[in-house]
Enzyme design. Structure first.
Site, PDB file in Angstrom:
ATOM      1  CB  SER A 134       1.306  -0.395   5.451  1.00 21.33           C
ATOM      2  OG  SER A 134       0.096  -0.575   4.732  1.00 21.33           O
ATOM      3  CG  ASP A 163      -7.451   3.936   1.982  1.00 20.94           C
ATOM      4  OD1 ASP A 163      -7.940   4.454   0.956  1.00 20.94           O
ATOM      5  OD2 ASP A 163      -6.460   3.190   1.955  1.00 20.94           O
ATOM      6  CE  LYS A 205      -2.754  -2.458   7.333  1.00 23.09           C
ATOM      7  NZ  LYS A 205      -2.522  -2.240   5.883  1.00 23.09           N
ATOM      8  CB  VAL A 249      -0.389  -6.619   4.103  1.00 23.67           C
ATOM      9  CG1 VAL A 249      -1.117  -7.684   4.930  1.00 23.67           C
ATOM     10  CG2 VAL A 249      -1.003  -5.253   4.376  1.00 23.67           C
ATOM     11  N   GLY A 282       0.827  -1.194   0.000  1.00 23.67           N
ATOM     12  CA  GLY A 282       0.000   0.000   0.000  1.00 23.67           C
ATOM     13  C   GLY A 282       0.859   1.241   0.000  1.00 23.67           C
ATOM     14  N   GLY A 283       0.201   2.391   0.039  1.00 19.97           N
ATOM     15  CA  GLY A 283       0.954   3.633   0.004  1.00 19.97           C
ATOM     16  C   GLY A 283       1.799   3.866   1.243  1.00 19.97           C
TER      17      GLY A 283
END
Length: 534
Positions: A24, A133, A41, A26, A21-22
């Site tokens: 993080s 989000d 995460k 996972v 993700g932007g």
């Protein structure tokens, strides 16, 4: 971002990368002792010493969000300055994976998804937490097929970082509400994002697209394209519900994300009912009014006589259809009885309260009421009943405050000033123009609440807004009157100050106590009248 596969965080060994993700990564993690699986995460941010305590505090908050439709946080920690969360693992993937970009979903399926996500969001909002989000990629599929909302870590990034730029930009722009882009997220921002998701599932595409700059510009100011134009099978009720959730002003949206889900479910039932009850021999299809507060002017369904004109519209939003059999029938044969379905969708109480004619009529009534009260106040004063006259004056301020809050600034201003002048004229005593103008300013400022609340005083936030404007109006109006008395009438400053404190205190007490009661009473009466008209 660097890959952490093979490392150990807490009691978990990172087996493989599940997604990026932007802010993080996972990973699939395995407990080193229990051999159970979990999603780890890892937030890609180095925390300073003063940020660690705040992160741990926010992580505890997320960990206490225990709900059937929220991915549960099992553990959290900071290792070598790198924060991480340990969450339940959902092996069946996300709704984005189940329904790739460009996929249209049946309305019934969308409603089922939205009901579950809305329950999770409402629970988070009730615990003072904003997701920030909401998107299909953060909606996971549980082991029993239930929908689980994930990635509250986005909110954690925003609330743990001291960087204002990070707090302002966290989230996904394609689903981001205007106020969130502006750095002022609120619970209604999650409703907006969910509205984008519903729009995408209904039409197969998001309402806005383009470069980052273009997306931001469209989210801030461009109205969403018509859903009906992209999917003609969508009913007006469904489109109205989605468009209300996508209002640029958060105050224009539903009162809660749960209210949005309820409205969408009701619109779905209405659409299914219409599809099942369509009869080609009838001239009008029934149109149900939505269960949520409408934000647009009422739509009046045309009568059969008007439906036969040469200007019949073929636009997608046309609500009334007429069969060929009915069009061929002579006008003289048509029934003059208006069908029960053919009526305006009622407006919510006060929705038309800002019209000039309504404000003018309200002003006349307010002037008469306030003038009568002021005449009685003057009578008491002349009979040396000063305490009674002062007390009644404090109580009477509720008149311009109420007329302003319900009917608008115009009505509030003329009720205050006109009523004061009328009362003094009836008593034969000259009134001070500064006092009249001060009372007018009080009603005027109180009336600005209508621009925010639209006279929907069935909710606490709306009543609180009206009280706030009323307090501001009392302070400004009384301050203007007393300052004017110093400059124009050479009143002693100390006397004017004492007068300001005394009357402001009395008026504020009345405004804080009586105004909410009257607004609630007005809302109840107006709501009952609306229901009786439906």
């Amino acid at each position: 971002m660097y890959d952490s596969v093979g490392q150990q965080l807490g009691n978990y060994y990172l087996v493989r990368l599940l997604g990026r993700g932007g802010f993080s990564n996972v990973y699939l993690g395995e407990h080193i002792y229990l051999k159970t699986q979990a999603a780890i995460k890892v937030l890609q941010m180095q925390l300073e010493d003063d940020e660690k305590d705040h992160f741990l505090h926010e992580a505890r908050t997320i960990a206490h969000l225990v709900h059937p439709h929220i991915i549960r946080v099992l553990d959290f920690g900071v290792q070598n300055g790198l924060p991480f969360l340990v969450m339940d693992y959902a092996p069946q993937g996300t709704l984005r994976e189940r329904h790739p970009n460009g996929t249209r979903l049946p309305l019934a399926t969308i409603v089922e998804y939205v009901k579950q996500v809305a329950l999770a969001l409402q629970y988070a909002h009730d615990h003072n937490f904003i997701h920030r989000d909401v998107k299909p990629g953060n909606m996971l599929i549980g082991r029993q097929g239930e929908i689980l909302l994930s990635d509250f870590g986005t909110a954690l990034v925003a609330q743990s970082s001291n960087s204002q730029s990070t707090q302002d930009t966290v989230g996904t722009i394609a689903y981001m509400a205007p106020e969130q882009i502006d750095g002022k997220p609120r619970p209604a921002s999650d409703q907006y994002a969910l509205g984008i998701v519903v729009y995408e599932w209904l039409s197969g595409q998001r309402p806005f697209s383009g470069s980052l700059t273009e997306l931001i510009a469209q989210q801030m100011s461009a109205p969403p394209p018509s859903l009906h134009a992209r999917n003609p099978d969508i009913s007006p009720d469904v489109e109205a519900a989605v468009m209300m959730a996508l209002a640029k002003d958060p105050h224009e949206r539903f009162a809660s994300v749960q209210a949005f889900a309820n409205a969408l479910e009701q619109a779905n039932r209405s659409q299914q009912g219409q599809q099942g009850q369509q009869e080609p021999t009838r001239g009008l299809y029934p149109v149900s009014s939505p269960s949520y507060p409408p934000t647009r002017p009422a739509l009046v369904l045309p009568s059969p006589a008007l439906a036969n004109t040469s200007q019949t519209s073929t636009a997608p939003q046309q609500l009334v259809m007429e069969t060929a059999t009915q069009k061929e029938r002579p006008a003289s044969k048509r029934s003059s009885v208006r069908p029960p379905q053919e009526r305006a969708i009622p407006r919510a109480p006060g929705r038309s309260g800002t019209s000039t004619a309504r404000q003018l009529m309200a002003s006349i009534i307010g002037i008469v009421i306030y003038g009568g009260v002021y005449f009685y106040i003057s009578t008491l004063f002349f009979h040396n009943k000063e305490f009674a006259s002062y007390a009644l004056f404090g109580l009477s301020i509720i008149v311009p405050l109420f007329f302003g809050a319900v009917f608008g600034p115009f009505a509030g201003f003329f009720t205050g000033m006109g009523g004061y002048l009328l009362g003094h004229s009836l008593s034969g005593s000259p009134g001070l123009w500064s006092n009249g103008l001060g009372l007018g300013l009080t009603g005027l400022i109180a009336g600005f609440a209508l621009l925010r609340t639209r006279a929907h005083y069935d909710r606490f936030r709306a009543v609180a807004t009206a009280v706030l404007f009323a307090v501001l109006g009392v302070i400004v109006g009384e301050g203007f009157a007393d300052c004017s008395s110093i400059w124009v009438y050479s009143v002693n400053v100390q006397s004017a100050a004492l007068n300001f404190l005394l009357f402001t205190l009395i008026e504020l007490i009345c405004g804080l106590v009586l105004l909410p009661i009257l607004l609630k009473l007005y809302s109840a009466i107006a709501g009952h009248r609306e229901r009786s008209e439906v």
